[in-house]
Design a protein around this motif. Structure first.
Motif, short mmCIF file in Angstrom:
data_model
loop_
_atom_site.label_atom_id
_atom_site.label_comp_id
_atom_site.label_asym_id
_atom_site.label_seq_id
_atom_site.Cartn_x
_atom_site.Cartn_y
_atom_site.Cartn_z
N VAL A 70 7.62 4.06 8.54
CA VAL A 70 7.05 3.35 7.38
C VAL A 70 6.82 1.89 7.77
O VAL A 70 7.72 1.25 8.32
CB VAL A 70 7.99 3.44 6.16
N TYR A 113 0.84 -1.20 0.00
CA TYR A 113 0.00 0.00 0.00
C TYR A 113 0.87 1.25 0.00
O TYR A 113 1.99 1.24 0.53
CB TYR A 113 -0.88 0.04 1.26
N HIS A 114 0.33 2.32 -0.55
CA HIS A 114 0.99 3.62 -0.46
C HIS A 114 1.05 4.05 1.01
O HIS A 114 2.06 4.58 1.46
CB HIS A 114 0.25 4.65 -1.30
N ASP A 115 -0.03 3.80 1.74
CA ASP A 115 -0.11 4.17 3.15
C ASP A 115 -0.62 2.96 3.93
O ASP A 115 -1.82 2.78 4.11
CB ASP A 115 -1.05 5.37 3.34
N HIS A 128 -0.44 2.30 7.07
CA HIS A 128 -1.13 2.64 8.32
C HIS A 128 -2.62 2.84 8.06
O HIS A 128 -3.46 2.31 8.80
CB HIS A 128 -0.54 3.91 8.95
N SER A 150 4.11 -1.01 3.42
CA SER A 150 4.13 0.18 2.57
C SER A 150 5.22 0.05 1.53
O SER A 150 6.26 -0.56 1.78
CB SER A 150 4.44 1.43 3.40
N SER A 178 1.79 -0.06 -5.52
CA SER A 178 0.78 0.07 -4.46
C SER A 178 -0.52 -0.50 -4.99
O SER A 178 -0.89 -0.29 -6.13
CB SER A 178 0.60 1.53 -4.07
#
Length: 100
Positions: free
Chosen positions: A40, A12-14, A16, A57, A69
């Motif tokens: 990260v 994923y890009h983010d 979290h 990430s 991503s």
């Protein structure tokens, strides 16, 4: 019940935000989250109904195999190094491209 041997691994890009969403929307349980010094997510494990999902990430780290991503892979857990070698030989003989 047999133990899980195939583990989806997503990028994923983010991560979290993805972890938060997976917990909230699907009721997944956070098992572990490993972060680098910049915060990260390098590797995380979430579970649902006895199955584990791995994610992280995209970090821009040149030493890691980066997937787009939203992309992912499948991790296969085997019981012996010999079985790993056999599966690797079988996959490459069938035309698998080794990236890392």
């Amino acid at each position: 019940m047999n133990p899980q041997v195939l583990f989806p691994a997503l990028r994923y890009h983010d991560a979290h935000a993805a972890i938060d969403w997976l917990e909230r929307a699907l009721g997944m349980s956070r098992g572990m989250v490993s972060q680098n010094s910049e915060g990260v997510v390098m590797h995380a494990q979430l579970s649902i109904a006895g199955a584990t999902l791995m994610l992280g990430s995209n970090s821009g780290d040149e030493g890691r195999l980066e997937l787009p991503s939203g992309g992912g892979s499948v991790y296969i857990a085997l019981d012996s190094a010999e079985r790993v070698d056999q599966l690797f030989a079988s996959a490459t003989a069938a035309g698998a491209e080794v990236l890392q």
